[in-house]
Write an enzyme that holds these catalytic residues in place. Sequence first.
Site, PDB file in Angstrom:
ATOM      1  N   ARG A 128      -5.329   5.932   4.108  1.00 52.09           N
ATOM      2  CA  ARG A 128      -4.022   6.466   3.687  1.00 52.09           C
ATOM      3  C   ARG A 128      -4.187   7.324   2.440  1.00 52.09           C
ATOM      4  NH1 ARG A 128       0.805   2.415   2.307  1.00 52.09           N
ATOM      5  NH2 ARG A 128      -0.227   2.292   0.297  1.00 52.09           N
ATOM      6  N   ARG A 134      -1.929   9.395  -2.304  1.00 49.01           N
ATOM      7  CA  ARG A 134      -1.253   8.472  -3.225  1.00 49.01           C
ATOM      8  C   ARG A 134      -2.212   8.031  -4.319  1.00 49.01           C
ATOM      9  NH1 ARG A 134       2.374   3.491  -1.083  1.00 49.01           N
ATOM     10  NH2 ARG A 134       1.457   2.475  -2.898  1.00 49.01           N
TER      11      ARG A 134
END
Length: 153
Positions: A128, A134
């Site tokens: 991810r 992120r």
Amino acid sequence: MDNIVIFGAPGSGKGTYSAALVEHFGYAHISTGDVLRGEIKADTELGRIAKGYMDQGQLIPDELIIDMLANVYDSKKGSKGVIFDGFPRTIAQAEALKALLNSRGQDVTAMIELDVPEEELMDRLLKRGQLSGRADDNEETIKKRLVVYNEQT
Ligand code: AMP
């Protein structure tokens, strides 16, 4: 009104399952992580405080997150139901959620736990991180977040 808590470690799929529940049942979605990332983006005072904790993989202090959650919950009034994604994460938050709901004539309708092995969590969060960028999805911070989850949540 349905009040559903979706519970599980970072990377267990809370956001993905929440999106499916929102689509299927028409619920409102409250992700405390998303709300905090929005505050950081908007460069608010809360966002500036939150960033320091999030970058370290630590939880935001209970009183800050509880106040924030109450405001967000009230903004969803009138919806068919709400999914709590990423809240509660401590016993104090669980007690605050119960008090918040009870004071509004509500209660927790159901809680769903997503139980995923730790190696799988690490693998998913690293992937991810590559896709979404992120800031807290890097190996060092992921390890801290998993320790925090096991110890505090
Ligand atoms: P999440 O998007 O749910 O993985 O949350 C990302 C980060 O936001 C966490 O590592 C915490 O720093 C912060 N955060 C989100 N929800 C909470 C919460 N309920 N209590 C404290 N900190 C939170």
